[in-house]
Design a protein around this motif. Sequence first.
Motif, PDB file in Angstrom:
ATOM      1  N   LEU A  65      32.720 -43.700  48.163  1.00 22.73           N
ATOM      2  CA  LEU A  65      31.779 -44.776  47.867  1.00 22.73           C
ATOM      3  C   LEU A  65      30.364 -44.292  48.146  1.00 22.73           C
ATOM      4  CD1 LEU A  65      33.628 -47.912  49.336  1.00 22.73           C
ATOM      5  CD2 LEU A  65      33.247 -47.370  46.924  1.00 22.73           C
ATOM      6  N   SER A 117      27.095 -45.963  43.770  1.00 23.32           N
ATOM      7  CA  SER A 117      26.918 -47.412  43.846  1.00 23.32           C
ATOM      8  C   SER A 117      25.645 -47.860  43.159  1.00 23.32           C
ATOM      9  CB  SER A 117      26.898 -47.845  45.323  1.00 23.32           C
ATOM     10  OG  SER A 117      28.085 -47.452  45.988  1.00 23.32           O
ATOM     11  N   LEU A 120      23.491 -52.048  50.018  1.00 27.11           N
ATOM     12  CA  LEU A 120      24.479 -50.972  49.902  1.00 27.11           C
ATOM     13  C   LEU A 120      25.249 -50.885  51.220  1.00 27.11           C
ATOM     14  CD1 LEU A 120      22.294 -48.262  48.106  1.00 27.11           C
ATOM     15  CD2 LEU A 120      23.846 -49.950  47.095  1.00 27.11           C
TER      16      LEU A 120
END
Length: 364
Positions: A82, A87, A110
Motif C-alpha cells: 500500500l 494510493s 493517506l
Amino acid sequence: MSKSNIKVLLVLATVAVLVFSYMYVYKPNMEDKDAIAAENTTLETKVADLKEKDAHRDEYLAEIEVNKAYFDEVVKYFPASLDQEISVMFIKGVEKDKGNLQFDVKSAGLGRPTLFYTLAGSSDESAEGAAYECYSAGFPLVYEGSYEGLKDFIDYIMNYKYRMNISAVNIEYNSDTDVYKGTVQLNAYCVSGEGRVADTVTVNVDNGVYNPFLGGDDAASVSSSAYDADDGASIANDHDILFALNNANNDSTDGIIISAGGSDTYVTSSDNSVVDVKITVEEVDGKNQVTYSIGDSSYSFELADAELTIYVESSDRVDADDANGVNVKVENSTDVSVYVKVEGDDTTSPRFVVGSKTGVVKVY
C-alpha cells in the motif's frame, strides 16, 4: 535356636522373597507389558490410517494443487503493498470533470498500513514456511461532485481490481447548485510476502515549474525576496490578507474567515468541508486590484504595493469529523509578487492547500 523357630524364619523369608519379587519384578514387568501393548495398539491404528491415506496419495496431492490455485486466485484480489505513491495515483484516477460524472477529491488522508492478520504458510514450495502478512489502511476523502459522479465513484470502488470497501459515507446536497459533497471513509488492503510483487507507478506528464513553491504558468524565474531571510515570519505582523482557519464545529466563529482589515472585508464559510477560494490579482484602469472569493461572496481592494502578502493562521484538526479547509487558486496576471506565510497548520492533514497558481506566488 529350636527347629520350630528355624522353620518359622524360613517361612517368613520365603514370603518376603515372594513379596519382593512380585512388587519389584513381576508387577513392573506387567505394567510395562500393558503400556507396550497399548502403545502398539495406538501405533497399529496410526499405521492403518496412514496406509489408508497413502492409498489416496495421488488424490490428496491433486486436491492440494487445486487448493493452491484457489489460494493464489484469492490473493490476486489484494496488492502486494500500500505504497503512498500507488494510493495517490489511485485517488487521482477517481476524479472526473466531464459530463454528468463529475467527482472531485478535495482532500485525502493517506492512512498508515496496519498489520491485522498473518497467514502462516505460502503456496510457493520454494518459500516453504514463509508467511503472508495482511495489512489495511484507511483513506478518508472529502469530495464534491454530481449525483451520477458519486454513484460512479462507488461503483468504481466496488468493481476495482483490488479489494476495497467503504465503511462510511456522508452526503450533503446543495439544491441551488445541484452539487453533492461530503466525506467517504475508504479502506484498502494488501497481502505482502514471498513472491509477491508490488505495483509500480508510471507517470507520463509534462514537467511543471522547477520550484513548486514559487510561481505557476507564465511566472517569472525563481528569485530571492526580502522574506527569505526569516522564512516569511515577518508577514505575520504585516500583511494584506489574513486567513483564519479553525474547526468549523465550534460555536464562537466561522471555521474560515478571510479578511483585508475590518469585518466589512470578511468572506467566510461555516461549512465543515474543504471550500474553493479564488484570489485574483489583475490590472483594472491602470491599477492593481485584488479580489478574494468563496463561491458568490467576494471582496476587492486596490493594491498600492508591488507585492501582495497573505498570512494564513491555521490550526490542528480536533478530531476525525473536522474536515474544514481551503483549496486556494491564485490567478495573478500582473507583475506583482504574491508571498504567503502559513503557520499552525495540521501537519498530517493540512487545512491550507494551494491548488493552482499563475504568476509569481511563493509559499513559506
